[in-house]
Design a protein around this motif. Structure first.
Motif, PDB file in Angstrom:
ATOM      1  N   LEU A 192     -52.651 -23.173 -82.766  1.00 25.12           N
ATOM      2  CA  LEU A 192     -51.604 -23.793 -81.966  1.00 25.12           C
ATOM      3  C   LEU A 192     -50.341 -23.946 -82.798  1.00 25.12           C
ATOM      4  N   LEU A 193     -49.199 -23.725 -82.169  1.00 29.83           N
ATOM      5  CA  LEU A 193     -47.907 -24.038 -82.777  1.00 29.83           C
ATOM      6  C   LEU A 193     -47.271 -25.116 -81.926  1.00 29.83           C
ATOM      7  N   VAL A 194     -47.083 -26.304 -82.491  1.00 32.52           N
ATOM      8  CA  VAL A 194     -46.508 -27.423 -81.758  1.00 32.52           C
ATOM      9  C   VAL A 194     -45.173 -27.790 -82.398  1.00 32.52           C
ATOM     10  N   ILE A 195     -44.115 -27.760 -81.598  1.00 33.74           N
ATOM     11  CA  ILE A 195     -42.760 -28.043 -82.057  1.00 33.74           C
ATOM     12  C   ILE A 195     -42.286 -29.295 -81.334  1.00 33.74           C
ATOM     13  N   PHE A 196     -41.885 -30.315 -82.088  1.00 31.70           N
ATOM     14  CA  PHE A 196     -41.524 -31.576 -81.435  1.00 31.70           C
ATOM     15  C   PHE A 196     -40.253 -32.142 -82.041  1.00 31.70           C
ATOM     16  N   GLU A 197     -39.472 -32.815 -81.198  1.00 27.93           N
ATOM     17  CA  GLU A 197     -38.212 -33.417 -81.608  1.00 27.93           C
ATOM     18  C   GLU A 197     -38.332 -34.940 -81.620  1.00 27.93           C
ATOM     19  N   ASP A 240     -51.988 -18.582 -80.643  1.00 28.67           N
ATOM     20  CA  ASP A 240     -52.591 -18.501 -79.314  1.00 28.67           C
ATOM     21  C   ASP A 240     -51.891 -19.356 -78.271  1.00 28.67           C
ATOM     22  N   LEU A 241     -51.215 -20.411 -78.700  1.00 26.66           N
ATOM     23  CA  LEU A 241     -50.518 -21.280 -77.753  1.00 26.66           C
ATOM     24  C   LEU A 241     -49.376 -21.996 -78.460  1.00 26.66           C
ATOM     25  N   ILE A 242     -48.222 -22.052 -77.799  1.00 23.88           N
ATOM     26  CA  ILE A 242     -47.067 -22.787 -78.310  1.00 23.88           C
ATOM     27  C   ILE A 242     -46.818 -23.971 -77.391  1.00 23.88           C
ATOM     28  N   VAL A 243     -46.631 -25.149 -77.990  1.00 25.98           N
ATOM     29  CA  VAL A 243     -46.357 -26.358 -77.217  1.00 25.98           C
ATOM     30  C   VAL A 243     -45.070 -26.990 -77.737  1.00 25.98           C
ATOM     31  N   PRO A 244     -43.957 -26.820 -77.030  1.00 28.47           N
ATOM     32  CA  PRO A 244     -42.723 -27.502 -77.428  1.00 28.47           C
ATOM     33  C   PRO A 244     -42.631 -28.869 -76.770  1.00 28.47           C
ATOM     34  N   ARG A 245     -42.284 -29.890 -77.553  1.00 32.02           N
ATOM     35  CA  ARG A 245     -42.108 -31.246 -77.028  1.00 32.02           C
ATOM     36  C   ARG A 245     -40.705 -31.705 -77.392  1.00 32.02           C
ATOM     37  N   GLY A 246     -39.830 -31.762 -76.400  1.00 30.78           N
ATOM     38  CA  GLY A 246     -38.468 -32.172 -76.680  1.00 30.78           C
ATOM     39  C   GLY A 246     -37.568 -31.913 -75.499  1.00 30.78           C
ATOM     40  N   SER A 247     -36.313 -31.635 -75.769  1.00 29.70           N
ATOM     41  CA  SER A 247     -35.316 -31.448 -74.723  1.00 29.70           C
ATOM     42  C   SER A 247     -35.575 -30.175 -73.935  1.00 29.70           C
ATOM     43  N   LYS A 248     -34.969 -30.116 -72.747  1.00 27.78           N
ATOM     44  CA  LYS A 248     -35.118 -28.904 -71.944  1.00 27.78           C
ATOM     45  C   LYS A 248     -34.498 -27.698 -72.655  1.00 27.78           C
ATOM     46  N   GLU A 249     -33.466 -27.961 -73.478  1.00 28.07           N
ATOM     47  CA  GLU A 249     -32.866 -26.866 -74.240  1.00 28.07           C
ATOM     48  C   GLU A 249     -33.856 -26.305 -75.250  1.00 28.07           C
ATOM     49  N   LEU A 250     -34.601 -27.193 -75.918  1.00 29.66           N
ATOM     50  CA  LEU A 250     -35.615 -26.739 -76.868  1.00 29.66           C
ATOM     51  C   LEU A 250     -36.680 -25.920 -76.155  1.00 29.66           C
ATOM     52  N   VAL A 251     -37.185 -26.435 -75.051  1.00 30.24           N
ATOM     53  CA  VAL A 251     -38.267 -25.749 -74.325  1.00 30.24           C
ATOM     54  C   VAL A 251     -37.809 -24.368 -73.869  1.00 30.24           C
ATOM     55  N   LYS A 252     -36.606 -24.285 -73.305  1.00 31.38           N
ATOM     56  CA  LYS A 252     -36.112 -23.001 -72.823  1.00 31.38           C
ATOM     57  C   LYS A 252     -35.899 -22.023 -73.976  1.00 31.38           C
ATOM     58  N   VAL A 282     -46.609 -20.396 -73.574  1.00 30.00           N
ATOM     59  CA  VAL A 282     -45.914 -21.646 -73.885  1.00 30.00           C
ATOM     60  C   VAL A 282     -46.334 -22.677 -72.848  1.00 30.00           C
ATOM     61  N   MET A 283     -46.818 -23.825 -73.297  1.00 25.88           N
ATOM     62  CA  MET A 283     -47.280 -24.872 -72.387  1.00 25.88           C
ATOM     63  C   MET A 283     -46.413 -26.110 -72.559  1.00 25.88           C
ATOM     64  N   GLY A 284     -45.953 -26.658 -71.440  1.00 27.00           N
ATOM     65  CA  GLY A 284     -45.161 -27.875 -71.518  1.00 27.00           C
ATOM     66  C   GLY A 284     -44.329 -28.056 -70.270  1.00 27.00           C
ATOM     67  N   HIS A 285     -43.272 -28.838 -70.408  1.00 23.49           N
ATOM     68  CA  HIS A 285     -42.353 -29.049 -69.302  1.00 23.49           C
ATOM     69  C   HIS A 285     -40.948 -29.148 -69.859  1.00 23.49           C
ATOM     70  N   SER A 286     -39.984 -28.655 -69.092  1.00 20.23           N
ATOM     71  CA  SER A 286     -38.603 -28.690 -69.573  1.00 20.23           C
ATOM     72  C   SER A 286     -37.877 -29.949 -69.132  1.00 20.23           C
ATOM     73  N   GLU A 287     -38.323 -30.592 -68.039  1.00 22.66           N
ATOM     74  CA  GLU A 287     -37.646 -31.791 -67.547  1.00 22.66           C
ATOM     75  C   GLU A 287     -38.665 -32.766 -66.962  1.00 22.66           C
TER      76      GLU A 287
END
Length: 395
Positions: free
Chosen positions: A75-80, A152-164, A175-180
């Motif tokens: 997993l790659l998890v990116i968080f702000e 195998d999976l990227i999970v961004p946690r942060g602003s919609k700009e980061l997710v996009k 990519v799993m998550g939500h932008s807003e």
């Protein structure tokens, strides 16, 4: 050094951050206490995750199928701005036997580095330090996003700009998550007013920076004239919430608040949109059109309207007579969450340990072949069995 000292360094350097990001950056005693409880929940349940048998079936005499859980992989998890996300995500990954690459925002670098040192200290007891790695540079993340065969999976946690940005650069890796988090509370016609006021205030004011906070309040049209709208808006203003109006509210109220930027606006602060709808059907249409499929709630005493709302609102979390702030992995009993997914594929809503697993099918036979079946030497029985051999013996 300790967590509070390192977090204080980050907070002192973050004076230019938006209030919502500063709120997420802060790691106070209450957050740490909740975090610790969640980590213990995950640890206590971790033995149940990998190798859990989901299905056991006799396909034919002496031929048995089973489906069991396995890790997703790496997993790659990116968080702000959320240093508390680091130990949460680590516990979920380790508890499900997944490898983990972490990237935290530079605004939390001191807190993240200290928390990571604690993680490495714990993993060293089992010679498993390599299972979790912290990526420290932006260039490192950009390079990792191209490794679609290794992650195998990227999970961004942060602003919609980061997710996009992550979605655009992922080069095929899921990519799993939500932008807003455009969450709604709809106050129906038949309602306990005091309960409605408390739910609305909690949904907006408990933690305005969270992704599950209410951004739009929908009110049944009758509440314009019966005083309920005025009562709710007054309570929000007491809590220093800036109220904006939707077009239906402006046409219904002579002196309405300023116009909302849009009906799909995520404030992440003490601001919200208030709009008027004719009935529950109109509320459902509004939410499905303008919402982000995150979390939406109805406050009503009418069971039929509640059932319609719960069934027809197409969001990951749909609530009746409770705050949108309930949408959380810890509050759901998951221990923590790697994030909230608004996707329809794999996992949806708060993603706990079960969302970081997939499954594989295992078949054990005794020389069975399709040629034998074609020749009539055996027949498929497709008989469901108890999930464990021990349960089968007891039966």
């Amino acid at each position: 050094a300790n967590i509070a000292v390192e977090n204080a360094k980050d907070m002192a350097a973050a004076t230019s951050l938006a209030p919502s990001l500063r709120s997420r950056l802060s790691l106070d005693a209450a957050k740490i206490a909740t975090l610790a409880k969640g980590l213990r929940q995950i640890a206590d349940a971790s033995h149940q995750y990998v190798g859990d048998v989901l299905c056991r079936r006799e396909l034919a005499d002496g031929l048995v199928l089973r489906q069991e859980t396995v890790p997703l992989g790496v997993l790659l998890v990116i968080f702000e701005s959320r240093p508390d996300a680091l130990p949460q995500v680590v516990s979920l990954a380790v508890g499900t036997a997944n490898g983990l690459l972490l990237k935290g925002g530079r605004e939390a670098k001191n807190t993240n580095q200290y928390l990571y040192s604690l993680v490495q200290e714990a993993l060293a007891l089992h010679s498993a330090q390599d299972a979790v790695q912290l990526v420290s540079t932006r260039e490192g993340v950009d390079e990792l996003l191209s490794l679609d065969s290794d992650i195998d999976l990227i999970v961004p946690r942060g602003s919609k700009e980061l997710v996009k940005r992550i979605q655009a650069a992922s080069q095929g890796t899921p990519v799993m998550g939500h932008s807003e988090g455009i969450c709604h509370v709809y106050v129906d016609k038949d309602v306990d007013v005091d309960q409605a006021v408390e739910i609305v205030v909690d949904s907006k004011c408990n933690y305005p920076a969270a992704c599950n906070t209410m951004e739009t309040l929908l009110l049944h049209r009758d509440h314009v004239s019966n005083g309920v709208m005025g009562q709710i808006v007054a309570r929000l203003r007491e809590q220093e919430v800036q109220v904006y109006s939707g077009p239906q509210m402006r046409s219904s109220v002579t002196f309405s608040p300023p116009a909302a930027p849009s009906l799909s606006h995520e404030y992440s602060s003490k601001e919200c949109t208030v709009e008027v709808v004719d009935d529950v059907e109109m509320a459902i249409k509004h939410i499905n059109h303008y919402g982000s499929a995150h979390t939406d709630a109805i406050v009503t005493n009418h069971s039929g309207n509640a059932g319609m709302f719960l069934k027809q609102v197409d969001s990951a979390c749909v609530f009746h007579n409770t705050s949108t702030r309930m949408a959380d992995g810890y509050r759901f009993g998951l221990g923590a969450e790697v994030g909230v997914s608004t996707s329809r594929i794999h996992a949806r809503g708060p993603v706990g340990a079960r969302g970081l697993l997939t499954s594989k099918w295992i078949v054990e036979g005794s020389g069975h072949t399709i040629t034998q079946h074609a020749a009539g030497e055996f027949s498929f029985t497709h008989h469901d069995l108890p999930l464990s051999e021990e349960m089968e013996t007891e039966v």
